[in-house]
Each structure stands twice: as structure tokens, then as C-alpha cells.
Design a protein around this motif. Structure first.
Motif, PDB file in Angstrom:
ATOM      1  N   ASP A   1      56.208  -8.711  -4.122  1.00  0.00           N
ATOM      2  CA  ASP A   1      56.423  -8.101  -5.433  1.00  0.00           C
ATOM      3  C   ASP A   1      55.265  -8.523  -6.319  1.00  0.00           C
ATOM      4  N   GLY A   2      54.111  -7.891  -6.096  1.00  0.00           N
ATOM      5  CA  GLY A   2      52.890  -8.319  -6.762  1.00  0.00           C
ATOM      6  C   GLY A   2      52.258  -7.278  -7.646  1.00  0.00           C
ATOM      7  N   GLY A   3      53.058  -6.354  -8.148  1.00  0.00           N
ATOM      8  CA  GLY A   3      52.508  -5.340  -9.036  1.00  0.00           C
ATOM      9  C   GLY A   3      51.929  -4.163  -8.285  1.00  0.00           C
ATOM     10  N   PRO A   4      51.265  -3.250  -9.004  1.00  0.00           N
ATOM     11  CA  PRO A   4      50.794  -2.000  -8.398  1.00  0.00           C
ATOM     12  C   PRO A   4      49.602  -2.175  -7.462  1.00  0.00           C
ATOM     13  N   THR A   5      48.915  -3.315  -7.533  1.00  0.00           N
ATOM     14  CA  THR A   5      47.767  -3.569  -6.637  1.00  0.00           C
ATOM     15  C   THR A   5      47.964  -4.916  -5.951  1.00  0.00           C
ATOM     16  N   PRO A   6      48.948  -5.025  -5.061  1.00  0.00           N
ATOM     17  CA  PRO A   6      49.284  -6.329  -4.478  1.00  0.00           C
ATOM     18  C   PRO A   6      48.215  -6.829  -3.512  1.00  0.00           C
ATOM     19  N   GLN A   7      48.073  -8.154  -3.477  1.00  0.00           N
ATOM     20  CA  GLN A   7      47.271  -8.774  -2.441  1.00  0.00           C
ATOM     21  C   GLN A   7      48.059  -8.754  -1.145  1.00  0.00           C
ATOM     22  N   ASP A   8      47.373  -8.561  -0.055  1.00  0.00           N
ATOM     23  CA  ASP A   8      48.052  -8.523   1.247  1.00  0.00           C
ATOM     24  C   ASP A   8      48.165  -9.947   1.786  1.00  0.00           C
ATOM     25  N   LEU A   9      49.020 -10.748   1.120  1.00  0.00           N
ATOM     26  CA  LEU A   9      49.132 -12.169   1.451  1.00  0.00           C
ATOM     27  C   LEU A   9      49.879 -12.408   2.754  1.00  0.00           C
ATOM     28  N   PHE A  10      50.824 -11.531   3.061  1.00  0.00           N
ATOM     29  CA  PHE A  10      51.692 -11.754   4.216  1.00  0.00           C
ATOM     30  C   PHE A  10      51.738 -10.514   5.108  1.00  0.00           C
ATOM     31  N   PRO A  11      50.615 -10.063   5.616  1.00  0.00           N
ATOM     32  CA  PRO A  11      50.645  -8.878   6.486  1.00  0.00           C
ATOM     33  C   PRO A  11      51.467  -9.168   7.735  1.00  0.00           C
ATOM     34  N   PRO A  12      52.247  -8.208   8.191  1.00  0.00           N
ATOM     35  CA  PRO A  12      53.042  -8.431   9.407  1.00  0.00           C
ATOM     36  C   PRO A  12      52.126  -8.573  10.617  1.00  0.00           C
ATOM     37  N   ARG A  13      52.314  -9.639  11.371  1.00  0.00           N
ATOM     38  CA  ARG A  13      51.416  -9.926  12.489  1.00  0.00           C
ATOM     39  C   ARG A  13      52.135 -10.044  13.828  1.00  0.00           C
ATOM     40  N   SER A  14      53.458 -10.016  13.823  1.00  0.00           N
ATOM     41  CA  SER A  14      54.189 -10.247  15.066  1.00  0.00           C
ATOM     42  C   SER A  14      55.432  -9.367  15.089  1.00  0.00           C
ATOM     43  N   PRO A  15      56.036  -9.172  16.267  1.00  0.00           N
ATOM     44  CA  PRO A  15      57.297  -8.434  16.335  1.00  0.00           C
ATOM     45  C   PRO A  15      58.357  -9.081  15.448  1.00  0.00           C
ATOM     46  N   TRP A  16      59.243  -8.266  14.923  1.00  0.00           N
ATOM     47  CA  TRP A  16      60.364  -8.688  14.092  1.00  0.00           C
ATOM     48  C   TRP A  16      59.912  -9.255  12.745  1.00  0.00           C
ATOM     49  N   HIS A  17      58.688  -8.950  12.369  1.00  0.00           N
ATOM     50  CA  HIS A  17      58.182  -9.318  11.041  1.00  0.00           C
ATOM     51  C   HIS A  17      57.896  -8.036  10.278  1.00  0.00           C
ATOM     52  N   THR A  18      58.597  -7.861   9.160  1.00  0.00           N
ATOM     53  CA  THR A  18      58.403  -6.697   8.298  1.00  0.00           C
ATOM     54  C   THR A  18      57.969  -7.166   6.923  1.00  0.00           C
ATOM     55  N   THR A  19      56.950  -6.543   6.374  1.00  0.00           N
ATOM     56  CA  THR A  19      56.544  -6.810   4.998  1.00  0.00           C
ATOM     57  C   THR A  19      56.806  -5.569   4.166  1.00  0.00           C
ATOM     58  N   MET A  20      57.499  -5.761   3.051  1.00  0.00           N
ATOM     59  CA  MET A  20      57.793  -4.668   2.134  1.00  0.00           C
ATOM     60  C   MET A  20      57.022  -4.900   0.829  1.00  0.00           C
ATOM     61  N   TYR A  21      56.170  -3.947   0.479  1.00  0.00           N
ATOM     62  CA  TYR A  21      55.353  -4.038  -0.715  1.00  0.00           C
ATOM     63  C   TYR A  21      56.041  -3.249  -1.828  1.00  0.00           C
ATOM     64  N   VAL A  22      56.367  -3.926  -2.918  1.00  0.00           N
ATOM     65  CA  VAL A  22      57.075  -3.297  -4.029  1.00  0.00           C
ATOM     66  C   VAL A  22      56.044  -2.879  -5.075  1.00  0.00           C
ATOM     67  N   LEU A  23      55.842  -1.576  -5.230  1.00  0.00           N
ATOM     68  CA  LEU A  23      54.886  -1.041  -6.197  1.00  0.00           C
ATOM     69  C   LEU A  23      55.658  -0.380  -7.342  1.00  0.00           C
ATOM     70  N   PRO A  24      55.543  -0.899  -8.564  1.00  0.00           N
ATOM     71  CA  PRO A  24      56.249  -0.254  -9.681  1.00  0.00           C
ATOM     72  C   PRO A  24      55.732   1.143  -9.964  1.00  0.00           C
ATOM     73  N   TYR A  25      54.484   1.395  -9.622  1.00  0.00           N
ATOM     74  CA  TYR A  25      53.916   2.731  -9.720  1.00  0.00           C
ATOM     75  C   TYR A  25      52.712   2.800  -8.787  1.00  0.00           C
TER      76      TYR A  25
END
Length: 240
Positions: free
Chosen positions: A136-160
Motif C-alpha cells: 500500500d504505497g500510493g499510486p507509484t509504489p516501489q516494488d519492495l516485495f516482488p513475488p519470487r516463489s510459488p504460493w507468494h502473491t503480491t497485491m499492489y494497492v493503487l488509489p488511482y
């Protein structure tokens, strides 16, 4: 492998998903078989699930309000996922630890953790303990936690939508979009090469409507909120 929605009449899910009638959704999270999360109902009231937690690194982009983001995270907790929330507004996410409850010793459940927007060590995901990281890093989030393995999901919350989020948006396996102003709908059309009628549809969605977008996927749906979710999150809404 693309992420797909599944409904009772179309077997398009990546893995077998649990399906339940919306009238029976009376738990915090109307979720199902491993990895399946109910995201809403179709135009005929049919429940729609999404393979959000699966045996492949997965990216979800959510363009909309905090209500929808917290609802998806709640439903991931309900299927037994570990949920790590990286956010600059931790107070807005305290509902998640509250919903997860306490351990028998009275300590907060370890299933949900709230972190700052900085790299941290994550739980190791597995089939029995999938991991959802909410960025939850705003409209231009840093990709701090990119999914790298099975069973890992990253959801990016963009307010706009923002032009600088194009790379993350294009990399998503599925995008969940709430109503957009005309200018942002035009940007969405450029990012995903949407025809004019789809672009216009994004500007006319009601507060309880979402479009799921993915490879060969364009599916309008209606959000379904359970009584317990409503107690925690309040009524369905577009904004925060």
C-alpha cells in the motif's frame, strides 16, 4: 499461466475453487478451496472466485479504494494465508489483526503483520501456508516485495492510475478496477489497449462494481459483503 476467474458454469480457474451462493456468505471471508477467494458475484448473481494464492509467483494490481483492498486481504486470512501489509498508513489496516484474533496464549495471531514501506524478511510461503504481501504505497509504489516463489502473491494497492505505475500494471496477472474518472480510464485504455466501450464502462461503474482484467479476461462483477465484513469494514464504497 494467467490468473483467471472461475464461476460454476465456466471451468476457467487455474485450480479447483470453492464456490458458494452469495446468500450463504456469512463468514468473515467467503473463500474456498486452497487459493480460491470469492471476489464478488456475476451479473446473474453467480459467485466468482479468483485463484489469488497458487503454485506460481503472482501479482495482483488493485485500482480503487481501501475498502476493496482490505476485503481481499481479509478473505486471504480466512483461507489460512499469511498476510504482510507494507503501508505508510498503518492505522488504516489495524482491522486486519483485529479480525485475525489472538492465539490461545492471548498474543496476537502471527498470520497478519503490518510493516513500514521498507524491505523486511518475509515468512517463507508454502502450499500449506501461502503468503499475501499487500503493498500500500500510493499510486507509484516501489516494488519492495516482488513475488519470487510459488504460493507468494503480491497485491499492489493503487488509489488511482499513474503513468509511472505502468510497468507494475503491465506485469499483473490480474487487475481489479473500481470506477475511474475519464482521464484515468483513458490511461487504462492506453496501458491495456482497451477498446472505447470498455474504457467508457470503467467510468460508469457503481460503488459496488469492479472489473476484473487479465489475459483474455474482462469480467464486471458486483462486490458481495458478509455481515461480519460489514461490521469490520462498513458498507461497500468506492473511496477510503
Amino acid at each position: 499461466m494467467s490468473l483467471r476467474l472461475r464461476d460454476p458454469g465456466r471451468n476457467t480457474g487455474v485450480a479447483p475453487e470453492f464456490v458458494v451462493d452469495p446468500a450463504l456468505l456469512d463468514a468473515i471471508s467467503p473463500s474456498g478451496d486452497r487459493g480460491g477467494i470469492v471476489v464478488g458475484s456475476g451479473l446473474k448473481g453467480e459467485p466468482l472466485t479468483i485463484s489469488a494464492l497458487r503454485a506460481a509467483p503472482t501479482r495482483i494490481v488493485l485500482v480503487g479504494g481501501l475498502y476493496l483492498a482490505r476485503q481481499v486481504a481479509l478473505r486471504a486470512v480466512a483461507v489460512g494465508a499469511w498476510v504482510t501489509i507494507a503501508t505508510g498508513r498503518p492505522a488504516a489496516w489495524q482491522v486486519l489483526p483485529k479480525a485475525a484474533g489472538n492465539q490461545p496464549n492471548g498474543q496476537p495471531s502471527p498470520l497478519v503483520t503490518i510493516r513500514r514501506l521498507s524491505p523486511v524478511e518475509l515468512p517463507r510461503p508454502s502450499e500449506d501456508a501461502p503468503l499475501l504481501v499487500v503493498t500500500d504505497g500510493g499510486p507509484t509504489p516501489q516494488d519492495l516485495f516482488p513475488p519470487r516463489s510459488p504460493w507468494h502473491t503480491t497485491m499492489y494497492v493503487l488509489p488511482y492510475l499513474h503513468p509511472q505505475a505502468t510497468t507494475i500494471a503491465n506485469a499483473a496477472d490480474v487487475v481489479l478496477m473500481q470506477r475511474l474518472p475519464v482521464g484515468q480510464a483513458e490511461l487504462a485504455a492506453r496501458i491495456w489497449r482497451l477498446p472505447p466501450q470498455m474504457m467508457r464502462q470503467l467510468t460508469t461503474l457503481k460503488d459496488d462494481q469492479v472489473v476484473a482484467l487479465g489475459q483474455n479476461l474482462w469480467r464486471p462483477l458486483r462486490l458481495v459483503t458478509t455481515p461480519k465484513e460489514q461490521q469490520l469494514l462498513g458498507p461497500v464504497r468506492r473511496g477510503d
